[in-house]
Design a protein around this motif. Structure first.
Motif, PDB file in Angstrom:
ATOM      1  N   ILE A   9      -9.917  21.789   6.102  1.00 63.53           N
ATOM      2  CA  ILE A   9      -8.625  21.923   6.648  1.00 63.53           C
ATOM      3  C   ILE A   9      -8.926  20.597   7.449  1.00 63.53           C
ATOM      4  O   ILE A   9      -7.902  19.841   7.421  1.00 63.53           O
ATOM      5  N   ARG A  10      -9.657  20.364   8.369  1.00 70.26           N
ATOM      6  CA  ARG A  10      -9.761  19.382   9.088  1.00 70.26           C
ATOM      7  C   ARG A  10      -9.940  18.015   8.389  1.00 70.26           C
ATOM      8  O   ARG A  10      -9.543  17.041   8.770  1.00 70.26           O
ATOM      9  N   ASP A  11     -10.776  18.076   7.459  1.00 69.61           N
ATOM     10  CA  ASP A  11     -11.192  16.970   6.659  1.00 69.61           C
ATOM     11  C   ASP A  11      -9.723  16.512   5.743  1.00 69.61           C
ATOM     12  O   ASP A  11      -9.527  15.315   5.639  1.00 69.61           O
ATOM     13  N   PHE A  12      -8.864  17.605   5.502  1.00 75.31           N
ATOM     14  CA  PHE A  12      -7.644  17.183   4.746  1.00 75.31           C
ATOM     15  C   PHE A  12      -6.723  16.479   5.707  1.00 75.31           C
ATOM     16  O   PHE A  12      -6.086  15.483   5.284  1.00 75.31           O
ATOM     17  N   PHE A  13      -6.654  16.968   6.900  1.00 69.80           N
ATOM     18  CA  PHE A  13      -5.589  16.252   7.740  1.00 69.80           C
ATOM     19  C   PHE A  13      -6.024  15.039   8.542  1.00 69.80           C
ATOM     20  O   PHE A  13      -5.491  14.289   8.892  1.00 69.80           O
ATOM     21  N   THR A  14      -7.515  14.632   8.325  1.00 71.57           N
ATOM     22  CA  THR A  14      -7.964  13.392   8.722  1.00 71.57           C
ATOM     23  C   THR A  14      -8.134  12.502   7.591  1.00 71.57           C
ATOM     24  O   THR A  14      -8.476  11.199   7.859  1.00 71.57           O
ATOM     25  N   GLY A  15      -7.794  12.898   6.417  1.00 71.78           N
ATOM     26  CA  GLY A  15      -8.020  11.903   5.275  1.00 71.78           C
ATOM     27  C   GLY A  15      -9.149  11.957   4.578  1.00 71.78           C
ATOM     28  O   GLY A  15      -9.455  10.883   3.952  1.00 71.78           O
ATOM     29  N   HIS A  16     -10.019  12.737   4.948  1.00 74.52           N
ATOM     30  CA  HIS A  16     -11.252  12.799   4.300  1.00 74.52           C
ATOM     31  C   HIS A  16     -11.605  13.593   3.539  1.00 74.52           C
ATOM     32  O   HIS A  16     -12.753  13.917   2.945  1.00 74.52           O
ATOM     33  N   GLY A  17     -10.660  14.452   2.994  1.00 74.51           N
ATOM     34  CA  GLY A  17     -10.650  15.627   1.987  1.00 74.51           C
ATOM     35  C   GLY A  17     -11.077  15.260   0.636  1.00 74.51           C
ATOM     36  O   GLY A  17     -10.737  14.217   0.249  1.00 74.51           O
ATOM     37  N   LYS A  18     -11.953  16.164  -0.176  1.00 73.05           N
ATOM     38  CA  LYS A  18     -12.343  15.788  -1.490  1.00 73.05           C
ATOM     39  C   LYS A  18     -10.937  15.612  -2.419  1.00 73.05           C
ATOM     40  O   LYS A  18     -10.324  16.902  -2.415  1.00 73.05           O
ATOM     41  N   ARG A  19     -10.977  14.784  -3.331  1.00 78.12           N
ATOM     42  CA  ARG A  19      -9.906  14.764  -4.236  1.00 78.12           C
ATOM     43  C   ARG A  19     -10.376  15.408  -5.399  1.00 78.12           C
ATOM     44  O   ARG A  19     -11.653  15.109  -6.124  1.00 78.12           O
ATOM     45  N   VAL A  20      -9.532  16.373  -6.157  1.00 76.13           N
ATOM     46  CA  VAL A  20      -9.751  16.917  -7.537  1.00 76.13           C
ATOM     47  C   VAL A  20      -8.732  16.750  -8.553  1.00 76.13           C
ATOM     48  O   VAL A  20      -7.611  17.468  -8.349  1.00 76.13           O
ATOM     49  N   ASP A  21      -8.861  15.845  -9.474  1.00 76.64           N
ATOM     50  CA  ASP A  21      -7.639  15.689 -10.281  1.00 76.64           C
ATOM     51  C   ASP A  21      -7.862  16.456 -11.602  1.00 76.64           C
ATOM     52  O   ASP A  21      -8.464  16.256 -12.517  1.00 76.64           O
ATOM     53  N   ILE A  22      -7.332  17.621 -11.472  1.00 81.16           N
ATOM     54  CA  ILE A  22      -7.323  18.765 -12.445  1.00 81.16           C
ATOM     55  C   ILE A  22      -6.600  18.291 -13.832  1.00 81.16           C
ATOM     56  O   ILE A  22      -7.413  18.369 -14.985  1.00 81.16           O
ATOM     57  N   LEU A  23      -5.572  17.454 -13.649  1.00 81.74           N
ATOM     58  CA  LEU A  23      -4.885  17.133 -14.823  1.00 81.74           C
ATOM     59  C   LEU A  23      -5.757  15.945 -15.834  1.00 81.74           C
ATOM     60  O   LEU A  23      -5.772  15.941 -16.618  1.00 81.74           O
ATOM     61  N   TYR A  24      -6.175  15.007 -14.777  1.00 80.55           N
ATOM     62  CA  TYR A  24      -7.167  13.875 -15.416  1.00 80.55           C
ATOM     63  C   TYR A  24      -8.333  14.717 -16.205  1.00 80.55           C
ATOM     64  O   TYR A  24      -8.519  14.234 -17.297  1.00 80.55           O
ATOM     65  N   THR A  25      -8.969  15.947 -15.558  1.00 77.72           N
ATOM     66  CA  THR A  25     -10.071  16.422 -16.267  1.00 77.72           C
ATOM     67  C   THR A  25      -9.610  17.108 -17.617  1.00 77.72           C
ATOM     68  O   THR A  25     -10.475  16.969 -18.526  1.00 77.72           O
ATOM     69  N   ILE A  26      -8.522  17.761 -17.455  1.00 77.23           N
ATOM     70  CA  ILE A  26      -8.014  18.358 -18.815  1.00 77.23           C
ATOM     71  C   ILE A  26      -7.495  17.323 -19.854  1.00 77.23           C
ATOM     72  O   ILE A  26      -8.164  17.512 -20.968  1.00 77.23           O
ATOM     73  N   LYS A  27      -7.044  16.264 -19.488  1.00 82.68           N
ATOM     74  CA  LYS A  27      -6.592  15.085 -20.316  1.00 82.68           C
ATOM     75  C   LYS A  27      -8.033  14.621 -21.130  1.00 82.68           C
ATOM     76  O   LYS A  27      -8.056  14.476 -22.204  1.00 82.68           O
ATOM     77  N   LYS A  28      -8.737  14.559 -20.169  1.00 83.62           N
ATOM     78  CA  LYS A  28     -10.250  13.870 -20.589  1.00 83.62           C
ATOM     79  C   LYS A  28     -10.832  14.919 -21.589  1.00 83.62           C
ATOM     80  O   LYS A  28     -11.448  14.456 -22.609  1.00 83.62           O
ATOM     81  N   LYS A  29     -10.709  16.205 -21.320  1.00 84.29           N
ATOM     82  CA  LYS A  29     -11.575  17.091 -22.341  1.00 84.29           C
ATOM     83  C   LYS A  29     -10.603  17.323 -23.715  1.00 84.29           C
ATOM     84  O   LYS A  29     -11.365  17.301 -24.702  1.00 84.29           O
ATOM     85  N   LEU A  30      -9.420  17.147 -23.356  1.00 81.07           N
ATOM     86  CA  LEU A  30      -8.536  17.214 -24.986  1.00 81.07           C
ATOM     87  C   LEU A  30      -8.610  15.833 -25.629  1.00 81.07           C
ATOM     88  O   LEU A  30      -8.062  15.865 -26.689  1.00 81.07           O
ATOM     89  N   GLY A  31      -9.189  15.042 -24.920  1.00 81.42           N
ATOM     90  CA  GLY A  31      -9.315  13.728 -25.728  1.00 81.42           C
ATOM     91  C   GLY A  31      -8.153  12.645 -25.527  1.00 81.42           C
ATOM     92  O   GLY A  31      -7.962  11.754 -26.421  1.00 81.42           O
ATOM     93  N   ILE A  32      -7.150  13.191 -24.732  1.00 78.24           N
ATOM     94  CA  ILE A  32      -6.055  12.444 -24.577  1.00 78.24           C
ATOM     95  C   ILE A  32      -6.470  10.969 -23.942  1.00 78.24           C
ATOM     96  O   ILE A  32      -5.941   9.969 -24.140  1.00 78.24           O
ATOM     97  N   LEU A  33      -7.586  10.914 -22.978  1.00 82.02           N
ATOM     98  CA  LEU A  33      -7.978   9.996 -22.208  1.00 82.02           C
ATOM     99  C   LEU A  33      -9.373   9.509 -22.904  1.00 82.02           C
ATOM    100  O   LEU A  33     -10.109  10.338 -23.147  1.00 82.02           O
ATOM    101  N   LYS A  34      -9.665   8.269 -22.911  1.00 85.36           N
ATOM    102  CA  LYS A  34     -10.963   7.620 -23.606  1.00 85.36           C
ATOM    103  C   LYS A  34     -11.897   7.499 -22.255  1.00 85.36           C
ATOM    104  O   LYS A  34     -11.247   6.942 -21.298  1.00 85.36           O
TER     105      LYS A  34
END
Length: 196
Positions: A171-196
């Motif tokens: 929570i502290r990292d999120f509000f100080t701008g140091h939180g880890k980012r996880v792009d689920i949509l990007y991962t799904i698109k990559k798995k489906l072959g939509i993204l190269k």
């Protein structure tokens, strides 16, 4: 019963018997689904998640089979959360109980549980964050249950506070701008072959 089952830390089991590694010494050090998946891969993450869901289901199922009281689903879930977050068999160093509470909420009130989990999933996709959505999920579920049963609502609020405590650094990292980012949509698109 809940606390006893909660002490079975799936990440530690998967790490020791399948990977021959201590998951607390890798990545974020948290013995949970997200860290296992991020460090050791999708299969390790899935096995960990399934283990946490299963132990919650077994604990709640056994207690309900003995007492047949719906309110005990909430109390047993809270016990599993305490055991998972503060396991005596692992020096009180456990996970953050997201999967545990996901299973507990669905077992207690499947409609509200699934609805709030869907909200959390949408938030995760939008925010690209794994800290705030689980807390929003638990807080919204707790508030909803408060309107139906004060006792159950309070039990779920206590579980929410425990989760918030375990997420305190995230929570502290999120509000100080140091939180880890996880792009689920990007991962799904990559798995489906939509993204190269």
């Amino acid at each position: 019963m809940g606390y006893l089952f909660g002490n079975f830390i799936s990440a530690m089991f998967v790490g020791r018997y399948f990977l021959h590694k201590d998951p607390t010494k890798y990545g974020s050090g948290n013995p949970g689904t997200a860290n296992m998946g991020a460090v050791f891969g999708k299969k390790a993450g899935i096995l960990t998640c399934v283990g946490d869901l299963l132990k919650t289901l077994l604990a709640v199922g056994l207690v309900y089979a003995i007492y047949h009281q719906h309110l005990l689903v909430a109390y047993t879930g809270l016990g599993v959360v305490l055991g998972h977050c503060f396991p005596v068999f692992n020096h009180f160093k456990g996970g953050k109980a997201v999967a545990v509470m996901a299973m507990t909420t669905v077992l207690y009130d499947w409609r509200a549980g699934l609805a709030t989990l869907l909200i959390a999933l949408i938030l995760t996709c939008i925010m690209q964050n794994l800290t705030i959505p689980p807390l929003v999920f638990m807080l919204s579920f707790s508030i909803y249950e408060l309107t139906r049963s004060l006792e159950a609502g309070v039990v779920f609020l206590i579980a929410t506070l425990i989760m918030a405590y375990k997420f305190r650094y995230d929570i502290r990292d999120f509000f100080t701008g140091h939180g880890k980012r996880v792009d689920i949509l990007y991962t799904i698109k990559k798995k489906l072959g939509i993204l190269k």
